[in-house]
Each structure stands twice: as C-alpha cells, then as structure tokens.
Enzyme design. Structure first.
Site, PDB file in Angstrom:
ATOM      1  N   PHE A   1      -7.975  20.462 -23.755  1.00  0.00           N
ATOM      2  CA  PHE A   1      -8.651  19.201 -24.040  1.00  0.00           C
ATOM      3  C   PHE A   1      -9.966  19.173 -23.242  1.00  0.00           C
ATOM      4  CE2 PHE A   1      -9.521  14.681 -23.236  1.00  0.00           C
ATOM      5  CZ  PHE A   1      -9.730  14.307 -24.545  1.00  0.00           C
ATOM      6  N   ASP A   2     -10.971  18.446 -23.736  1.00  0.00           N
ATOM      7  CA  ASP A   2     -12.322  18.425 -23.147  1.00  0.00           C
ATOM      8  C   ASP A   2     -12.336  18.277 -21.624  1.00  0.00           C
ATOM      9  OD1 ASP A   2     -12.089  17.552 -25.785  1.00  0.00           O
ATOM     10  OD2 ASP A   2     -13.880  16.311 -25.697  1.00  0.00           O
TER      11      ASP A   2
ATOM     12  N   TYR B   1       0.828  -1.207   0.000  1.00  0.00           N
ATOM     13  CA  TYR B   1       0.000   0.000   0.000  1.00  0.00           C
ATOM     14  C   TYR B   1       0.862   1.256   0.000  1.00  0.00           C
ATOM     15  CZ  TYR B   1      -3.937   3.060   0.951  1.00  0.00           C
ATOM     16  OH  TYR B   1      -4.891   4.033   0.859  1.00  0.00           O
TER      17      TYR B   1
ATOM     18  N   ALA C   1       0.577  15.106 -22.326  1.00  0.00           N
ATOM     19  CA  ALA C   1       0.123  13.787 -22.794  1.00  0.00           C
ATOM     20  C   ALA C   1       0.956  13.266 -23.975  1.00  0.00           C
ATOM     21  CB  ALA C   1      -1.358  13.843 -23.169  1.00  0.00           C
TER      22      ALA C   1
ATOM     23  N   ASP D   1       0.251  20.444 -20.501  1.00  0.00           N
ATOM     24  CA  ASP D   1      -0.468  19.180 -20.607  1.00  0.00           C
ATOM     25  C   ASP D   1       0.440  18.330 -21.480  1.00  0.00           C
ATOM     26  OD1 ASP D   1      -1.894  17.015 -21.556  1.00  0.00           O
ATOM     27  OD2 ASP D   1      -3.805  18.060 -21.595  1.00  0.00           O
TER      28      ASP D   1
ATOM     29  N   LYS E   1      -1.000   8.007 -23.389  1.00  0.00           N
ATOM     30  CA  LYS E   1      -0.475   8.359 -24.714  1.00  0.00           C
ATOM     31  C   LYS E   1       1.031   8.087 -24.717  1.00  0.00           C
ATOM     32  CE  LYS E   1      -4.475  10.697 -24.412  1.00  0.00           C
ATOM     33  NZ  LYS E   1      -5.328  10.646 -23.221  1.00  0.00           N
TER      34      LYS E   1
ATOM     35  N   HIS F   1     -22.859  12.413 -28.114  1.00  0.00           N
ATOM     36  CA  HIS F   1     -22.222  11.598 -29.155  1.00  0.00           C
ATOM     37  C   HIS F   1     -21.809  10.219 -28.667  1.00  0.00           C
ATOM     38  CE1 HIS F   1     -18.914  13.591 -27.117  1.00  0.00           C
ATOM     39  NE2 HIS F   1     -18.028  12.851 -27.726  1.00  0.00           N
TER      40      HIS F   1
HETATM   41  N1  F0G Z   1      -5.033  15.865 -22.277  1.00  0.00           N
HETATM   42  C1  F0G Z   1      -5.000  15.525 -23.566  1.00  0.00           C
HETATM   43  C2  F0G Z   1      -4.248  16.367 -24.524  1.00  0.00           C
HETATM   44  C3  F0G Z   1      -5.703  14.392 -24.005  1.00  0.00           C
HETATM   45  O1  F0G Z   1      -5.673  14.069 -25.299  1.00  0.00           O
HETATM   46  C4  F0G Z   1      -6.411  13.605 -23.066  1.00  0.00           C
HETATM   47  C5  F0G Z   1      -7.142  12.409 -23.497  1.00  0.00           C
HETATM   48  C6  F0G Z   1      -6.386  13.998 -21.727  1.00  0.00           C
HETATM   49  C7  F0G Z   1      -5.685  15.135 -21.365  1.00  0.00           C
HETATM   50  C8  F0G Z   1      -7.127  13.234 -20.646  1.00  0.00           C
HETATM   51  O2  F0G Z   1      -6.392  12.136 -20.275  1.00  0.00           O
HETATM   52  O3  F0G Z   1      -7.928  10.231 -20.771  1.00  0.00           O
HETATM   53  O4  F0G Z   1      -5.912   9.956 -19.322  1.00  0.00           O
HETATM   54  O5  F0G Z   1      -7.853  11.199 -18.489  1.00  0.00           O
HETATM   55  N2  F0G Z   1      -7.407  12.154 -24.699  1.00  0.00           N
HETATM   56  C9  F0G Z   1      -8.043  10.979 -25.237  1.00  0.00           C
HETATM   57  C10 F0G Z   1      -8.273  11.143 -26.717  1.00  0.00           C
HETATM   58  C11 F0G Z   1      -9.246  10.508 -24.503  1.00  0.00           C
HETATM   59  O6  F0G Z   1      -8.915  10.253 -27.323  1.00  0.00           O
HETATM   60  O7  F0G Z   1      -7.795  12.103 -27.322  1.00  0.00           O
HETATM   61  P1  F0G Z   1      -7.072  10.797 -19.691  1.00  0.00           P
END
Ligand code: F0G
Length: 460
Positions: free
Chosen positions: A126-127, A74, A219, A217, A260, A452
């Site tokens: 990102f969303d 843990y 990723a 960010d 990623k 969607h």
């Molecule tokens: N930032 C970027 C630039 C991303 O592309 C994503 C996820 C996230 C943050 C969120 O990360 O999924 O680990 O919580 N992108 C995916 C896509 C879902 O299909 O582009 P996560």
C-alpha cells in the site's frame, strides 16, 4: 457448495445522519468551485461518499456504549488491557503496540527492519507502506501473481504473492539484501483481492528456508478470512475467527489499520512475536505516538476498537458486507460496464481505458468519470490513474504513464443501504450511456508531489 448469503442487513438503524440533497445545477457550481477535483469538495456536498472505506465505518450500539467506559489515564488504562487481550486472542501474537493509524505501525516496523539498500518483498505494498520502506532507504518490490494485474482473470485469490518470484528475488538479491516479507490481506491495490491460506503457508515455508521475517498488513484480515471460507477447499465449515487465527499463525506479526476491519474511525496497532523487536518498537512508539498503553489513541477509542474487532468476525455481518460490495459490482458488470473481475472485498474498480477509450490518459479519464458521476448523482469516487500515479521524469522530461487507469468505488462498512448502491449503479450506467459525449480535462494548477489530492483541473 453455494454459500447462503443473508437477504439484507443483520442490523437495523437506530441513529441517522441526514444527507444533503443537492440539485444538478448546484453540483455544477460545487464542482467548479472545487476545480473539478473531488478531494476539494466539502463532504457535506456529497450524497454517497465512496472515496474510501477507511475510517468511515458506522459503529454499533455496543461500540458507542464502550466509549462511556473510556479510561483516560495516561498509563495502564483499562481499555488498553481489553484491547491487548482481544488482539492476542484474534492474532495469537504476544506483543501488541497501539498506534493511531496503520501507517505509524508500518513506520515502526520498517524502522526496525529496513536499512539503506535492503529490499522489502510483498504482494503489493500500500502507498504508505511503500513510502515507509523507501524513507528508510529500502526498496519495496511488488510480486503479486500475474493474474492479479489482469482485470479479466477470474482467479479466486488474485492477491497471492508469486512464490517462484519471491524465491527468485531472494536468491538473486541474496538473503542478506532482503529485510522482510510483507503481505497485504486483502490486497488493496488491485481492488481488495484475497490471499489464499495455501499462499500464506507457502510464504512461511520460504521465510523459514531463508530465515526471513514475514509480516501481514492485516487492514482487511477478516474480509480475507471470509473469502478463504467461501473459496478455499477445507474452510467452509470453519469460523471466520478460526480462519483469521490460522492466517496470522503463518506470520511473525502484523501491521494493522483499524480504520478498516477494526470497524472504527481511527486506530491501528503493531503486533509482534519477537521480544527484542518489541522492546525496540516500544521505544519508537513512545517517541512517535505516545505511551505504550495508548499509542496515540484515547482510552475510549481503544475500547471501541476492542469491540469492533469482535464484531467484524461475526459471520452474518461479514456475509452481508461482501454481499453488498458484490451487489454493486455485479450489477455494473451485468450492465456491461468494464468492471475488474472478480469483485474484491471492499471496493469496485472500473477500467477507464475501456470506459472512455477516446480520452487519452494525459487527459485524465478517471477524473472525467468522477466529475460526471458526481454531477449525475452526488456520488464521490476516486481516480487511481495518471493524475495519482503518472507524471513527468524530472531528469529526462519524459512522460511517465500510470500502469492502470481505474476508478475506485470503496464501500464504507455498515453505512449505506442497497438503495444507495442502486443510486450509484444507475448513475454509473447513465454515465456509460453518454460516455461518447464526455471530453478530457487538463491540469490548471498542480503541486510538486501527491498532486491528485489538491490539483486543479478544468474541462478541455
Ligand atoms: N494498509 C492498507 C492495505 C491500506 O489500505 C491502508 C489505508 C493502510 C495500510 C494505511 O492505513 O490509513 O490507517 O494509516 N488505506 C486507505 C484507503 C487510506 O483508502 O485505501 P492508515
């Protein structure tokens, strides 16, 4: 100087995952059963899955071997110390917090910095990051350069934030009204477009001038670093790792979705330089994710991530990765398909306003194309257009149009061969050749939000 890309993959296949081959008539039935929404199709009925590059990577023998030395204690498991050391080495940041995905790192960062009414400035959020700013009462503002939204501009760094706009916003809003700057590398929302080193340096200068915190960010940080090597003067002889380290050096920390460029199927982290913020973040981490040395991941997953983060910086891996994504995009461009240029780091975007000009946005051209591509070859793509981002204003009843109507083909890392890419290319070309015969779709059922993912559609 032209870069010498490898001719083929710098690895060979040791374990295979069989794919189910379906017939066109089977796919017709599968599509119908899924109400023409590809999110509703069982993955086993998909031949080539380009829905996302997130969490879909193939792991290496070294990563799989690493799973066996997972320490599931843990507190203080050995894999955590390995990950901490690896992330410190790559980013230069002192304080590392493991999270189960990128979005939880974003949530914690925004909990620390955002307050009601404050703005967060970025290239394109990102969303999930966008939503995490909003849920804290903040206002995300996308300040990508104009070329970044022009599918025909060949600007080499279309992910750059507009430095003039950035400074204007800080001046107009007032420094006290801005919580932070957050730049996404590469910029996912416009197709994985890179951000230049000069741009990151300029953001640092603005952040210093106004005393604002600046985060990445990260990723797709390694893909971004490779584009800098290819395109920015002075970086051709530097390693991807050195370039990445310099990118990180301009920011005060980063959020990371390891799904990623971590080359793993699950994971993330938040990395910071500020000790007080780190102490606060640790409290949120324990509350939301788990203890500070695992943060929602198993010990074995921490180990796979440490190893993946090293492999992603291997130049032969990265050169082949970008070569393959560009192979897919450039073959489609050569065939005359309306593909966004230049091709980005992890996906290819096809403009449906040009591909299916006879289908109005309200009849969901993206979903028409995705259904047709699936029917033709069993390939799964995703629409980023009216169904995902459009809708109706609840107060006025006015129709809100999505700014773009594009389909994304995202390429998982180390998963598909160029033969698979050829299948997708031929299938997209066939679909293009019969585009005039394609008809629009209508919604037959839709949830209130995020429609969607689960909406039902039917051909008109
Ligand atoms: N930032 C970027 C630039 C991303 O592309 C994503 C996820 C996230 C943050 C969120 O990360 O999924 O680990 O919580 N992108 C995916 C896509 C879902 O299909 O582009 P996560």
């Amino acid at each position: 100087m032209a870069y010498h890309f490898p001719e083929a993959e710098p690895y060979r296949i040791k374990v295979i995952e069989p794919l189910k081959i379906t017939s066109r008539s089977q796919r017709q039935q599968i599509l119908k059963d899924a109400s023409y929404n590809l999110f509703n199709i069982p993955a086993e009925d998909v031949y080539i899955d380009l829905l996302t590059d997130s969490g879909t990577s193939a792991m290496s023998q070294d990563q799989w071997a690493g799973l066996m030395i997972g320490d599931e204690s843990y507190a203080g498991c050995r894999n955590w110390f390995h990950l901490q050391e690896t992330v410190r080495d790559i980013t230069g940041y002192q304080y590392i917090l493991p999270t189960h995905q990128g979005r939880s790192a974003e949530n914690i960062l925004m909990m620390i910095h955002l307050r009601q009414g404050l703005s967060a400035l970025g290239n394109m959020f990102f969303d999930t990051t966008h939503a995490h700013v909003q849920t804290k009462g903040g206002i995300p503002r996308n300040l990508v350069i104009d070329e970044g939204l022009d599918g025909e501009s060949n600007h080499p760094f279309k992910g750059n934030i507009d430095i003039d706009k950035l400074e204007e916003h800080i001046k107009n809003l007032g420094r006290e009204q801005v919580a932070l700057i957050h730049v996404t590398v590469t910029c996912n929302n416009n197709g994985g477009q890179p951000v230049s080193m000069a741009n990151l340096r300029a953001v640092r200068a603005v952040a210093d001038k106004y005393g604002l915190p600046f985060f990445l960010d990260a990723a797709r940080f390694a893909e971004n670093a490779f584009f800098i090597k290819l395109r920015e003067p002075g970086y051709a002889e530097k390693s991807v790792k050195e370039i990445a380290r310099e990118m990180f050096s301009y920011a005060d920390g980063c959020t990371m979705s390891s799904k990623k460029d971590g080359l793993v199927n699950i994971g993330g982290f938040l990395a910071l330089n500020d000790e007080a913020n780190f102490r606060q973040a640790q409290q949120y981490l324990i509350l939301l994710e788990g203890f500070i040395t695992y943060g929602g991941m198993a010990g074995r997953d921490l180990e796979a991530l440490s190893r993946g983060l090293k492999e992603v910086l291997d130049e032969s891996y990265m050169a082949n990765r970008i070569r393959q994504v560009h192979y897919l995009g450039n073959q489609m461009l050569a065939a005359g398909l309306p593909v966004f240029r230049p091709i980005g780091g992890h996906c290819v975007l096809i403009d449906m306003k040009q591909f299916l000009p006879h289908i109005p946005q309200l009849e969901f051209p993206c979903e028409v194309f995705c259904a047709e591509l699936y029917l033709d070859s069993g390939t799964r793509a995703v629409g980023l257009g009216q169904l995902a981002f459009g809708g109706v204003d609840e107060e006025t009843g006015e129709i809100l149009y999505a700014p773009l109507e594009v389909v994304r083909l995202a390429i998982p890392r180390r998963v598909y061969t160029d033969n698979h890419m050829d299948v997708v290319i031929r299938s997209a070309i066939r679909t293009y050749e019969r585009r005039d015969s394609l008809r629009g779709m209508k919604i037959t059922w839709s949830p209130q939000v995020l429609r969607h993912f689960t909406a039902h559609l039917a051909p008109i």
